[in-house]
Design a protein around this motif. Sequence first.
Motif, PDB file in Angstrom:
ATOM      1  N   GLU A  82       0.855  -1.219   0.000  1.00 36.04           N
ATOM      2  CA  GLU A  82       0.000   0.000   0.000  1.00 36.04           C
ATOM      3  C   GLU A  82       0.877   1.251   0.000  1.00 36.04           C
ATOM      4  O   GLU A  82       0.628   2.212   0.727  1.00 36.04           O
ATOM      5  N   ALA A  83       1.927   1.192  -0.817  1.00 36.33           N
ATOM      6  CA  ALA A  83       2.891   2.300  -0.818  1.00 36.33           C
ATOM      7  C   ALA A  83       2.409   3.439  -1.716  1.00 36.33           C
ATOM      8  O   ALA A  83       1.751   3.217  -2.730  1.00 36.33           O
ATOM      9  N   GLY A  84       2.744   4.624  -1.311  1.00 39.16           N
ATOM     10  CA  GLY A  84       2.425   5.802  -2.126  1.00 39.16           C
ATOM     11  C   GLY A  84       3.571   6.785  -2.055  1.00 39.16           C
ATOM     12  O   GLY A  84       4.435   6.710  -1.159  1.00 39.16           O
ATOM     13  N   PHE A  85       3.601   7.661  -3.038  1.00 40.89           N
ATOM     14  CA  PHE A  85       4.643   8.687  -3.000  1.00 40.89           C
ATOM     15  C   PHE A  85       4.103   9.988  -3.573  1.00 40.89           C
ATOM     16  O   PHE A  85       3.450  10.001  -4.611  1.00 40.89           O
ATOM     17  N   SER A  86       4.403  11.066  -2.872  1.00 38.42           N
ATOM     18  CA  SER A  86       3.988  12.400  -3.319  1.00 38.42           C
ATOM     19  C   SER A  86       5.186  13.321  -3.330  1.00 38.42           C
ATOM     20  O   SER A  86       6.017  13.286  -2.418  1.00 38.42           O
ATOM     21  N   TYR A  87       5.280  14.130  -4.385  1.00 39.98           N
ATOM     22  CA  TYR A  87       6.235  15.241  -4.393  1.00 39.98           C
ATOM     23  C   TYR A  87       5.461  16.461  -3.901  1.00 39.98           C
ATOM     24  O   TYR A  87       4.720  17.074  -4.655  1.00 39.98           O
ATOM     25  N   GLY A  88       5.580  16.770  -2.645  1.00 40.37           N
ATOM     26  CA  GLY A  88       4.795  17.864  -2.072  1.00 40.37           C
ATOM     27  C   GLY A  88       3.321  17.523  -2.142  1.00 40.37           C
ATOM     28  O   GLY A  88       2.892  16.504  -1.604  1.00 40.37           O
ATOM     29  N   THR A  89       2.536  18.336  -2.869  1.00 37.97           N
ATOM     30  CA  THR A  89       1.098  18.086  -2.947  1.00 37.97           C
ATOM     31  C   THR A  89       0.742  17.214  -4.155  1.00 37.97           C
ATOM     32  O   THR A  89      -0.409  16.816  -4.304  1.00 37.97           O
ATOM     33  N   ARG A  90       1.751  16.934  -5.004  1.00 37.60           N
ATOM     34  CA  ARG A  90       1.468  16.152  -6.212  1.00 37.60           C
ATOM     35  C   ARG A  90       1.709  14.661  -5.933  1.00 37.60           C
ATOM     36  O   ARG A  90       2.845  14.245  -5.716  1.00 37.60           O
ATOM     37  N   THR A  91       0.632  13.910  -5.931  1.00 33.32           N
ATOM     38  CA  THR A  91       0.748  12.472  -5.668  1.00 33.32           C
ATOM     39  C   THR A  91       1.066  11.738  -6.973  1.00 33.32           C
ATOM     40  O   THR A  91       0.353  11.900  -7.966  1.00 33.32           O
ATOM     41  N   VAL A  92       2.142  10.971  -6.937  1.00 37.20           N
ATOM     42  CA  VAL A  92       2.582  10.265  -8.147  1.00 37.20           C
ATOM     43  C   VAL A  92       2.206   8.789  -8.074  1.00 37.20           C
ATOM     44  O   VAL A  92       1.780   8.197  -9.060  1.00 37.20           O
ATOM     45  N   LEU A  93       2.366   8.215  -6.897  1.00 39.52           N
ATOM     46  CA  LEU A  93       2.014   6.807  -6.710  1.00 39.52           C
ATOM     47  C   LEU A  93       1.050   6.701  -5.538  1.00 39.52           C
ATOM     48  O   LEU A  93       1.216   7.408  -4.540  1.00 39.52           O
ATOM     49  N   ARG A  94       0.046   5.829  -5.661  1.00 41.47           N
ATOM     50  CA  ARG A  94      -0.877   5.665  -4.534  1.00 41.47           C
ATOM     51  C   ARG A  94      -1.290   4.190  -4.404  1.00 41.47           C
ATOM     52  O   ARG A  94      -1.506   3.526  -5.405  1.00 41.47           O
ATOM     53  N   ASP A  95      -1.266   3.762  -3.169  1.00 42.49           N
ATOM     54  CA  ASP A  95      -1.807   2.440  -2.846  1.00 42.49           C
ATOM     55  C   ASP A  95      -1.220   1.310  -3.706  1.00 42.49           C
ATOM     56  O   ASP A  95      -1.940   0.466  -4.215  1.00 42.49           O
ATOM     57  N   VAL A  96       0.089   1.353  -3.882  1.00 43.20           N
ATOM     58  CA  VAL A  96       0.746   0.352  -4.722  1.00 43.20           C
ATOM     59  C   VAL A  96       1.072  -0.888  -3.875  1.00 43.20           C
ATOM     60  O   VAL A  96       1.757  -0.791  -2.870  1.00 43.20           O
ATOM     61  N   THR A  97       0.539  -2.005  -4.313  1.00 46.83           N
ATOM     62  CA  THR A  97       0.862  -3.265  -3.650  1.00 46.83           C
ATOM     63  C   THR A  97       1.324  -4.240  -4.722  1.00 46.83           C
ATOM     64  O   THR A  97       0.549  -4.574  -5.621  1.00 46.83           O
ATOM     65  N   LEU A  98       2.567  -4.600  -4.681  1.00 42.61           N
ATOM     66  CA  LEU A  98       3.090  -5.557  -5.662  1.00 42.61           C
ATOM     67  C   LEU A  98       4.324  -6.211  -5.114  1.00 42.61           C
ATOM     68  O   LEU A  98       4.943  -5.707  -4.177  1.00 42.61           O
ATOM     69  N   SER A  99       4.672  -7.303  -5.732  1.00 45.50           N
ATOM     70  CA  SER A  99       5.870  -8.032  -5.321  1.00 45.50           C
ATOM     71  C   SER A  99       6.577  -8.499  -6.586  1.00 45.50           C
ATOM     72  O   SER A  99       5.935  -9.016  -7.496  1.00 45.50           O
ATOM     73  N   LEU A 100       7.869  -8.263  -6.660  1.00 50.88           N
ATOM     74  CA  LEU A 100       8.630  -8.710  -7.826  1.00 50.88           C
ATOM     75  C   LEU A 100       8.957 -10.180  -7.648  1.00 50.88           C
ATOM     76  O   LEU A 100       9.513 -10.574  -6.612  1.00 50.88           O
ATOM     77  N   ALA A 101       8.592 -10.966  -8.637  1.00 48.69           N
ATOM     78  CA  ALA A 101       8.816 -12.414  -8.542  1.00 48.69           C
ATOM     79  C   ALA A 101      10.284 -12.728  -8.808  1.00 48.69           C
ATOM     80  O   ALA A 101      10.818 -12.306  -9.831  1.00 48.69           O
ATOM     81  N   PRO A 102      10.919 -13.458  -7.915  1.00 50.95           N
ATOM     82  CA  PRO A 102      12.341 -13.780  -8.119  1.00 50.95           C
ATOM     83  C   PRO A 102      12.567 -14.496  -9.456  1.00 50.95           C
ATOM     84  O   PRO A 102      11.837 -15.401  -9.813  1.00 50.95           O
TER      85      PRO A 102
END
Lengths: 297, 222
Positions: B6-26
């Motif tokens: 459930e990761a998210g990332f914002s540059y200040g007030t600009r949200t770039v990623l929201r509610d990301v849930t994923l796993s990289l398969a080996p």
Amino acid sequence: MSGRLGWLRGDPIALRVVPPGGWSAATLGLLAGVLAFFAVLALALTLAAGRLAAAWEGEAGETATLQVFAGEEVIEAQARAALDVLRQTPGVRSVRMVDLAEQEKLLEPWLGPEVPMESLPLPLLIEVATDPEVLDVAALEAQLAEAAPGAVYDDHTAWRLPLVETAGRVGRFGLASLVLLALALGAGVALAAERAVAVNAAAIRTLRLVGAEDGFIAGGFARRLVLRAGAGAVVGTAAGMVLVALLPQGSEPGFFLAGIGLTGWQWLLPLLVPVAAAGVAWGAARAATRRGLRRWS
Amino acid sequence: MIEFEEAGFSYGTRTVLRDVTLSLAPGAFHFLVAPSGAGKTTLLRLCWLDLAPTEGRVRHFGRDIGRRDRSAIASLRRAVGVVQHDCHLIEHLSLAENVALPLSVSGIAPEERADDVAALLAWVELGHRARALPGQLSGGERRRAALARALILSPELVLADEPTGGVDRTTGLGVMTLLLELSRMGKTVLVATHDTDLAESVPGAVVLRLDEGRVWVDEAVA
């Protein structure tokens, strides 16, 4: 790579990750050179002041002068009485009459060669070698006052102690100068390090990308700056030592800086100046680079 | 390996990623597909801890690495090979020295691994340019040099940001061939691209689509 100088060479890539720099590198080298030059002079001054203080405190403290002022008819009798007192006083090692020719020689620099000394009311002068640890000056003066009322005992305290104190101050001034010079070098290196961090932002970003820790990056910058500052300090130290060697030495009369040279083993001490400069540069560069890197993350 | 919860990332007030849930398969080959400016680079930077999520969390190799744990961050970056779009080569070092840089950073004397450096340069077909400076290389050569540098410490995970962008199709395909070869060697690969056709051209690849800050996982390409 083993040995304490290993970090200076490091691995060739670690050394070269920070570009050599141009004008700013030359400036730091010049700054370190000038500061090292003055550090050598300050060191020579400090050591010379120490030597002078020791001499004035030591040998000069072991001599005194007795002047006998009296009329022509009694002056010789008073001088003999004074000599008797001196010879019987514990702490008086030897006494010697200073003859007229010697007195003339002493006075000539002050009065000139043309003055007829015979016409001057010169006192009889007795040079006294003493052991200050044993001699009771107050008791001696009391005895002299009784035996030779015209005798004036002078152990040179009046001029010697201020000179010793002045030499001590000059020595402290020299040490303070060395500390200030080290601080100035540290400040110069810190500024250079901050500038280097600012202009090498791309290289730092790459180093972080490949997993470099701040210590590795700071080490790269510090190594560059230490080599620049160290090279400048070596040149400045050499120039300072040449100047000190050219200064008139104690045996050369008529120059107020006589004796500011270095003697014997003291010539080894200036060789520590580049080492100290490199140490100061290393500490300042690492601290400033790490500070810059922290601000940056 | 890398898990977004459930990761998210914002540059200040600009949200770039929201509610990301994923796993990289080996061992899998992943594409992250989105148009330019959608947040692909941001997601990759979260993978190698150049950024920390402003919401949720990202676990690296099973660890929750704090932003202040600089030593752990540096250690993680040595375990992940990154090829950025602008390559980030050090311009005054030769190609071989750039490739060997992660060795120096890890405290390994580059001369001890000179053969590995030469082998990697040969693998990316730059063996003859080992002494060249990055400024003397073409865009494709720079990209391949960055790939060689990313692999020198044998990372389990390789991240590539637009590896085919800004170069001609033949050069781009050459870089992609190398990345696919890595995947066949068992490395986990994540390639960020705006090129949907490219993503759909690789059989068995896991395609992650990034849309309005959210990530959707497509079925593996048949």
